[in-house]
Design a protein around this motif. Structure first.
Motif, PDB file in Angstrom:
ATOM      1  N   ASP A  37      18.546   9.998   8.072  1.00  0.00           N
ATOM      2  CA  ASP A  37      18.523  11.412   7.663  1.00  0.00           C
ATOM      3  C   ASP A  37      17.379  11.646   6.682  1.00  0.00           C
ATOM      4  O   ASP A  37      16.842  12.743   6.577  1.00  0.00           O
ATOM      5  CB  ASP A  37      19.851  11.829   7.016  1.00  0.00           C
ATOM      6  N   MET A  38      16.979  10.557   5.968  1.00  0.00           N
ATOM      7  CA  MET A  38      15.893  10.674   4.981  1.00  0.00           C
ATOM      8  C   MET A  38      14.601  11.163   5.646  1.00  0.00           C
ATOM      9  O   MET A  38      13.860  11.983   5.080  1.00  0.00           O
ATOM     10  CB  MET A  38      15.699   9.308   4.310  1.00  0.00           C
ATOM     11  N   ARG A  39      14.319  10.707   6.859  1.00  0.00           N
ATOM     12  CA  ARG A  39      13.079  11.122   7.550  1.00  0.00           C
ATOM     13  C   ARG A  39      13.119  12.623   7.855  1.00  0.00           C
ATOM     14  O   ARG A  39      12.116  13.311   7.750  1.00  0.00           O
ATOM     15  CB  ARG A  39      12.908  10.310   8.839  1.00  0.00           C
ATOM     16  N   VAL A  40      14.320  13.088   8.244  1.00  0.00           N
ATOM     17  CA  VAL A  40      14.469  14.504   8.577  1.00  0.00           C
ATOM     18  C   VAL A  40      14.402  15.350   7.303  1.00  0.00           C
ATOM     19  O   VAL A  40      13.736  16.392   7.255  1.00  0.00           O
ATOM     20  CB  VAL A  40      15.801  14.726   9.333  1.00  0.00           C
ATOM     21  N   ARG A  41      15.072  14.884   6.252  1.00  0.00           N
ATOM     22  CA  ARG A  41      15.006  15.600   4.970  1.00  0.00           C
ATOM     23  C   ARG A  41      13.551  15.709   4.515  1.00  0.00           C
ATOM     24  O   ARG A  41      13.102  16.768   4.066  1.00  0.00           O
ATOM     25  CB  ARG A  41      15.797  14.824   3.891  1.00  0.00           C
ATOM     26  N   TRP A  42      12.841  14.587   4.590  1.00  0.00           N
ATOM     27  CA  TRP A  42      11.440  14.560   4.131  1.00  0.00           C
ATOM     28  C   TRP A  42      10.606  15.564   4.930  1.00  0.00           C
ATOM     29  O   TRP A  42       9.834  16.356   4.358  1.00  0.00           O
ATOM     30  CB  TRP A  42      10.898  13.129   4.265  1.00  0.00           C
ATOM     31  N   ALA A  43      10.775  15.569   6.258  1.00  0.00           N
ATOM     32  CA  ALA A  43      10.008  16.503   7.095  1.00  0.00           C
ATOM     33  C   ALA A  43      10.326  17.950   6.704  1.00  0.00           C
ATOM     34  O   ALA A  43       9.419  18.788   6.578  1.00  0.00           O
ATOM     35  CB  ALA A  43      10.331  16.255   8.566  1.00  0.00           C
ATOM     36  N   LEU A  44      11.591  18.250   6.504  1.00  0.00           N
ATOM     37  CA  LEU A  44      11.974  19.624   6.147  1.00  0.00           C
ATOM     38  C   LEU A  44      11.398  20.021   4.791  1.00  0.00           C
ATOM     39  O   LEU A  44      10.958  21.157   4.588  1.00  0.00           O
ATOM     40  CB  LEU A  44      13.505  19.767   6.162  1.00  0.00           C
ATOM     41  N   GLU A  45      11.373  19.062   3.869  1.00  0.00           N
ATOM     42  CA  GLU A  45      10.771  19.340   2.552  1.00  0.00           C
ATOM     43  C   GLU A  45       9.267  19.559   2.683  1.00  0.00           C
ATOM     44  O   GLU A  45       8.706  20.431   2.025  1.00  0.00           O
ATOM     45  CB  GLU A  45      11.063  18.194   1.578  1.00  0.00           C
ATOM     46  N   GLU A  46       8.615  18.768   3.520  1.00  0.00           N
ATOM     47  CA  GLU A  46       7.157  18.919   3.696  1.00  0.00           C
ATOM     48  C   GLU A  46       6.795  20.310   4.207  1.00  0.00           C
ATOM     49  O   GLU A  46       5.780  20.872   3.812  1.00  0.00           O
ATOM     50  CB  GLU A  46       6.602  17.860   4.668  1.00  0.00           C
ATOM     51  N   VAL A  47       7.629  20.849   5.106  1.00  0.00           N
ATOM     52  CA  VAL A  47       7.279  22.152   5.686  1.00  0.00           C
ATOM     53  C   VAL A  47       7.970  23.304   4.958  1.00  0.00           C
ATOM     54  O   VAL A  47       7.832  24.469   5.341  1.00  0.00           O
ATOM     55  CB  VAL A  47       7.602  22.212   7.206  1.00  0.00           C
ATOM     56  N   GLY A  48       8.742  22.987   3.913  1.00  0.00           N
ATOM     57  CA  GLY A  48       9.342  24.030   3.085  1.00  0.00           C
ATOM     58  C   GLY A  48      10.497  24.769   3.735  1.00  0.00           C
ATOM     59  O   GLY A  48      10.727  25.940   3.439  1.00  0.00           O
ATOM     60  N   GLN A  49      11.238  24.077   4.596  1.00  0.00           N
ATOM     61  CA  GLN A  49      12.410  24.712   5.230  1.00  0.00           C
ATOM     62  C   GLN A  49      13.695  24.285   4.513  1.00  0.00           C
ATOM     63  O   GLN A  49      13.980  23.088   4.421  1.00  0.00           O
ATOM     64  CB  GLN A  49      12.510  24.273   6.701  1.00  0.00           C
ATOM     65  N   PRO A  50      14.482  25.247   4.045  1.00  0.00           N
ATOM     66  CA  PRO A  50      15.764  24.887   3.437  1.00  0.00           C
ATOM     67  C   PRO A  50      16.741  24.376   4.511  1.00  0.00           C
ATOM     68  O   PRO A  50      16.586  24.724   5.690  1.00  0.00           O
ATOM     69  CB  PRO A  50      16.262  26.216   2.846  1.00  0.00           C
ATOM     70  N   TYR A  51      17.690  23.589   4.100  1.00  0.00           N
ATOM     71  CA  TYR A  51      18.638  23.038   5.080  1.00  0.00           C
ATOM     72  C   TYR A  51      19.969  22.727   4.411  1.00  0.00           C
ATOM     73  O   TYR A  51      20.022  22.490   3.203  1.00  0.00           O
ATOM     74  CB  TYR A  51      18.062  21.768   5.735  1.00  0.00           C
ATOM     75  N   ASP A  52      21.013  22.744   5.231  1.00  0.00           N
ATOM     76  CA  ASP A  52      22.331  22.308   4.771  1.00  0.00           C
ATOM     77  C   ASP A  52      22.582  20.913   5.322  1.00  0.00           C
ATOM     78  O   ASP A  52      22.000  20.537   6.349  1.00  0.00           O
ATOM     79  CB  ASP A  52      23.434  23.235   5.303  1.00  0.00           C
ATOM     80  N   VAL A  53      23.470  20.195   4.661  1.00  0.00           N
ATOM     81  CA  VAL A  53      23.812  18.847   5.132  1.00  0.00           C
ATOM     82  C   VAL A  53      25.322  18.769   5.341  1.00  0.00           C
ATOM     83  O   VAL A  53      26.083  19.129   4.448  1.00  0.00           O
ATOM     84  CB  VAL A  53      23.382  17.759   4.120  1.00  0.00           C
ATOM     85  N   ARG A  54      25.724  18.325   6.520  1.00  0.00           N
ATOM     86  CA  ARG A  54      27.140  18.048   6.764  1.00  0.00           C
ATOM     87  C   ARG A  54      27.330  16.536   6.661  1.00  0.00           C
ATOM     88  O   ARG A  54      26.679  15.769   7.389  1.00  0.00           O
ATOM     89  CB  ARG A  54      27.545  18.563   8.152  1.00  0.00           C
ATOM     90  N   LEU A  55      28.174  16.136   5.733  1.00  0.00           N
ATOM     91  CA  LEU A  55      28.368  14.701   5.483  1.00  0.00           C
ATOM     92  C   LEU A  55      29.488  14.176   6.373  1.00  0.00           C
ATOM     93  O   LEU A  55      30.521  14.835   6.548  1.00  0.00           O
ATOM     94  CB  LEU A  55      28.698  14.462   4.014  1.00  0.00           C
ATOM     95  N   LEU A  56      29.285  12.980   6.905  1.00  0.00           N
ATOM     96  CA  LEU A  56      30.253  12.419   7.851  1.00  0.00           C
ATOM     97  C   LEU A  56      30.677  11.022   7.437  1.00  0.00           C
ATOM     98  O   LEU A  56      29.851  10.209   7.008  1.00  0.00           O
ATOM     99  CB  LEU A  56      29.626  12.327   9.246  1.00  0.00           C
ATOM    100  N   SER A  57      31.970  10.744   7.632  1.00  0.00           N
ATOM    101  CA  SER A  57      32.465   9.376   7.469  1.00  0.00           C
ATOM    102  C   SER A  57      32.132   8.621   8.766  1.00  0.00           C
ATOM    103  O   SER A  57      31.835   9.249   9.793  1.00  0.00           O
ATOM    104  CB  SER A  57      33.978   9.395   7.258  1.00  0.00           C
ATOM    105  N   PHE A  58      32.247   7.295   8.743  1.00  0.00           N
ATOM    106  CA  PHE A  58      32.026   6.514   9.969  1.00  0.00           C
ATOM    107  C   PHE A  58      33.026   6.939  11.042  1.00  0.00           C
ATOM    108  O   PHE A  58      32.695   7.010  12.220  1.00  0.00           O
ATOM    109  CB  PHE A  58      32.153   5.013   9.676  1.00  0.00           C
ATOM    110  N   LYS A  59      34.247   7.255  10.597  1.00  0.00           N
ATOM    111  CA  LYS A  59      35.289   7.667  11.555  1.00  0.00           C
ATOM    112  C   LYS A  59      34.892   8.998  12.213  1.00  0.00           C
ATOM    113  O   LYS A  59      34.909   9.115  13.434  1.00  0.00           O
ATOM    114  CB  LYS A  59      36.616   7.801  10.798  1.00  0.00           C
ATOM    115  N   ALA A  60      34.492   9.966  11.404  1.00  0.00           N
ATOM    116  CA  ALA A  60      34.146  11.293  11.941  1.00  0.00           C
ATOM    117  C   ALA A  60      32.956  11.223  12.910  1.00  0.00           C
ATOM    118  O   ALA A  60      32.863  12.014  13.847  1.00  0.00           O
ATOM    119  CB  ALA A  60      33.841  12.249  10.796  1.00  0.00           C
ATOM    120  N   MET A  61      32.071  10.233  12.671  1.00  0.00           N
ATOM    121  CA  MET A  61      30.895  10.116  13.548  1.00  0.00           C
ATOM    122  C   MET A  61      31.269   9.754  14.978  1.00  0.00           C
ATOM    123  O   MET A  61      30.492   9.984  15.905  1.00  0.00           O
ATOM    124  CB  MET A  61      29.936   9.045  12.984  1.00  0.00           C
ATOM    125  N   LYS A  62      32.456   9.178  15.144  1.00  0.00           N
ATOM    126  CA  LYS A  62      32.887   8.745  16.492  1.00  0.00           C
ATOM    127  C   LYS A  62      33.894   9.711  17.096  1.00  0.00           C
ATOM    128  O   LYS A  62      34.458   9.446  18.156  1.00  0.00           O
ATOM    129  CB  LYS A  62      33.504   7.329  16.425  1.00  0.00           C
TER     130      LYS A  62
END
Ligand code: GTB
Length: 216
Positions: free
Chosen positions: A21-46
């Motif tokens: 997610d760090m790569r995506v966050r970094w890209a969004l910061e570089e282009v100045g786009q705000p973003y929300d983050v939905r946090l997931l547990s390992f269980k929720a990811m499946k």
């Protein structure tokens, strides 16, 4: 339209900014786009809700209106295509920057991941030391070639691009291995990437998630 990405609720990297997610966050910061983050547990990811977004049940994903994407490489590419700042306007320079994105992900990163797998899962095998040494030689070969190409330049091809964003992100996985230090121009290249204000903002944001999860 609001951009929402997904990330680990509690990253196994201990807040070192190595999850993708760090790569995506970094890209969004570089282009100045705000973003929300939905946090997931390992269980929720499946679970079905996330599997509908990501067939392999992983992070990161990217949602914007009715568009849903997975794969950090594709997500960063999408961001770079939609917003100025990560790909040059000149068509040939743009094609070269895209080439560096692929080089980072498909030529540089695989042996680096192999090393992590060996250290994580193969440590007790009788052949571990031999395997590690073979994998590290493969990494050195790639680092040496990359170092030769970068030379004294700041970035891989002119201005900082999505190619550099991916390459720096991949090389950061070697921090602490000692391998990067063998190539001073690559160490300096990675440090230049980390010093970018957009990188710092992204890093701080993912670290804040880890810190909150650890203190909760
Ligand atoms: N090719 C995909 C992409 O680039 O988006 C790979 C996505 C991926 O590997 N996601 C990982 C994941 O969701 C997190 S980033 N894993 C959970 C699962 O598969 O169930 C990889 C990662 C994880 C941990 C560390 N670390 O601890 O240092 C570093 C990188």
């Amino acid at each position: 339209m609001t951009i929402t990405i997904t990330a680990f609720e509690r990253s196994p990297d201990g807040g070192r900014g190595l999850a993708r997610d760090m790569r995506v966050r970094w890209a969004l910061e570089e282009v100045g786009q705000p973003y929300d983050v939905r946090l997931l547990s390992f269980k929720a990811m499946k679970e079905p809700a996330h599997l509908a977004l990501h067939p392999f049940g992983q992070i990161p994903t990217y949602e914007e209106g009715d568009l849903a994407l997975f794969e950090s490489g594709a997500i960063v590419f999408h961001i770079a295509e939609r917003h100025a700042g990560l790909l040059p306007d000149d068509a040939n320079a743009r094609a070269r920057a895209i080439t560096w994105m692929f080089a980072a992900l498909t030529t540089m990163e695989p042996p680096i991941v192999d090393r992590e797998i060996a250290r994580l899962l193969e440590r007790d095998e009788t052949w571990y030391e031999q395997r590690l040494s073979v994998v590290e030689e493969r990494i050195r070969k790639r680092l040496s070639e990359l170092s030769g190409r970068l030379g004294a330049a700041d970035w891989l091809d002119g201005e900082f691009s999505a190619g550099d964003l991916h390459m720096v992100s991949v090389l950061l996985r070697l921090k602490g291995s000692g391998l990067l230090n063998e190539y001073p121009n690559l160490s300096a290249y990675v440090a230049r990437g980390e010093a970018r204000p957009a990188y710092q903002r992204a890093f701080d944001a993912q670290l804040a998630v880890f810190t909150a999860a650890s203190s909760g």
